[in-house]
Write an enzyme that holds these catalytic residues in place. Structure first.
Site, PDB file in Angstrom:
ATOM      1  N   VAL A 157      19.743  49.510  -5.620  1.00 34.73           N
ATOM      2  CA  VAL A 157      18.354  49.195  -5.952  1.00 34.73           C
ATOM      3  C   VAL A 157      18.147  49.369  -7.448  1.00 34.73           C
ATOM      4  O   VAL A 157      18.546  50.377  -8.037  1.00 34.73           O
ATOM      5  CB  VAL A 157      17.362  50.092  -5.182  1.00 34.73           C
ATOM      6  CG1 VAL A 157      15.926  49.725  -5.555  1.00 34.73           C
ATOM      7  CG2 VAL A 157      17.554  49.956  -3.680  1.00 34.73           C
ATOM      8  N   LYS A 158      17.532  48.367  -8.044  1.00 37.34           N
ATOM      9  CA  LYS A 158      17.162  48.413  -9.461  1.00 37.34           C
ATOM     10  C   LYS A 158      15.668  48.691  -9.549  1.00 37.34           C
ATOM     11  O   LYS A 158      14.859  47.968  -8.967  1.00 37.34           O
ATOM     12  CB  LYS A 158      17.492  47.072 -10.122  1.00 37.34           C
ATOM     13  CG  LYS A 158      16.915  46.875 -11.520  1.00 37.34           C
ATOM     14  CD  LYS A 158      17.219  45.473 -12.037  1.00 37.34           C
ATOM     15  CE  LYS A 158      16.470  45.176 -13.330  1.00 37.34           C
ATOM     16  NZ  LYS A 158      16.743  43.811 -13.846  1.00 37.34           N
TER      17      LYS A 158
END
Length: 262
Positions: free
Chosen positions: A172-173
């Site tokens: 996840v960014k």
């Protein structure tokens, strides 16, 4: 996790468990972007400092040499623009077959949690994960906030990251924020930082990146703070030192200054 998934993730996440991704996908919603008019000329001097390139298929095919030795994270969502009604109204624009054809090591898409298009973009993520899992292709979910920058707090970003992980994202960014450990502690998959608050100095960038690494991020997905900097190579070198050498903000600043005169 099967061998193919592990192998692709190992290209992206280095043996130290950390990573520095370089995004140049900004044109997919904002068109011509300062310093990205000629993408290859911009990133070529930075190659030795980042671990993977986040890019659209159009720029990959038209501007990036096929001999590049960096793994590719392919941007596969879009369909909106800065002049449109709502940036959150994204669809999947690129197929998994296309990503495999381009030898991508992972794919990435944005989700807009809390927006009118929350369900649509989370459905995009779920459908993409379903398809990518057939081929052991990692998915990076990007917790986008559109124009609503005030949403960048630990409670909201922690919610976003956990939902992305629950739906099957491999990575996840998300944005750095105060109390960033509350975000990473609640997310069972690796978290990379997309950036942070608007700051006035390079030292402030080093400060929040270092803080995020100390509080559980595995790395960085940061573009504009690098290639729009007056000294992009020096900035890339300094950030690489924080990510891969555990350099302090003071040490990173010293590297940044020294690299400008090399």
């Amino acid at each position: 996790m099967d061998w193919g998934m592990k192998n692709r993730l190992s290209r992206l996440i280095q043996p130290d468990g950390h990573c520095f991704f370089m995004p140049i996908d900004h044109g997919y919603f904002q068109g011509p972007t300062t310093k990205l008019e000629k993408p290859w000329e911009t990133i070529k001097p930075l190659l030795s400092y980042f671990d993977a390139l986040f890019v659209t298929r159009g720029v990959l095919r038209s501007a990036i040499p096929s001999a590049i030795d960096k793994p590719i994270i392919l941007r596969v969502s879009g369909g909106t623009s800065m002049v449109g009604k709502d940036l959150a109204d994204e669809i999947l624009t690129t197929s998994v077959e296309e990503a495999l054809r381009l030898n991508a090591s992972a794919v990435g898409l944005s989700v807009f949690i809390g927006s009118e298009y929350e369900k649509q973009t989370l459905s995009n993520l779920s459908n993409l994960v379903n398809e990518c899992n057939r081929y052991d292709l990692p998915v990076m979910a990007v917790t986008a906030v559109g124009r609503e920058m005030e949403k960048r707090d630990a409670r909201y970003l922690g919610l976003c990251c956990r939902i992305c992980a629950e739906l099957g994202a491999s990575v996840v960014k998300t944005y750095w924020c105060e109390d960033f450990d509350k975000v990473t502690n609640g997310c069972p998959v690796p978290v990379v930082m997309a950036g942070g608050p608007k700051v006035d100095t390079d030292r402030e960038v080093f400060d929040f990146i270092y803080d995020g690494m100390q509080k559980g991020a595995i790395g960085l997905n940061l573009g504009r703070n690098v290639w729009q900097n007056n000294h992009p190579v020096a900035m890339a070198a300094a950030l690489n030192a924080i990510i891969h050498e555990d350099a302090s903000p003071k040490e990173a600043e010293e590297i940044f200054v020294a690299a400008q005169v090399m």
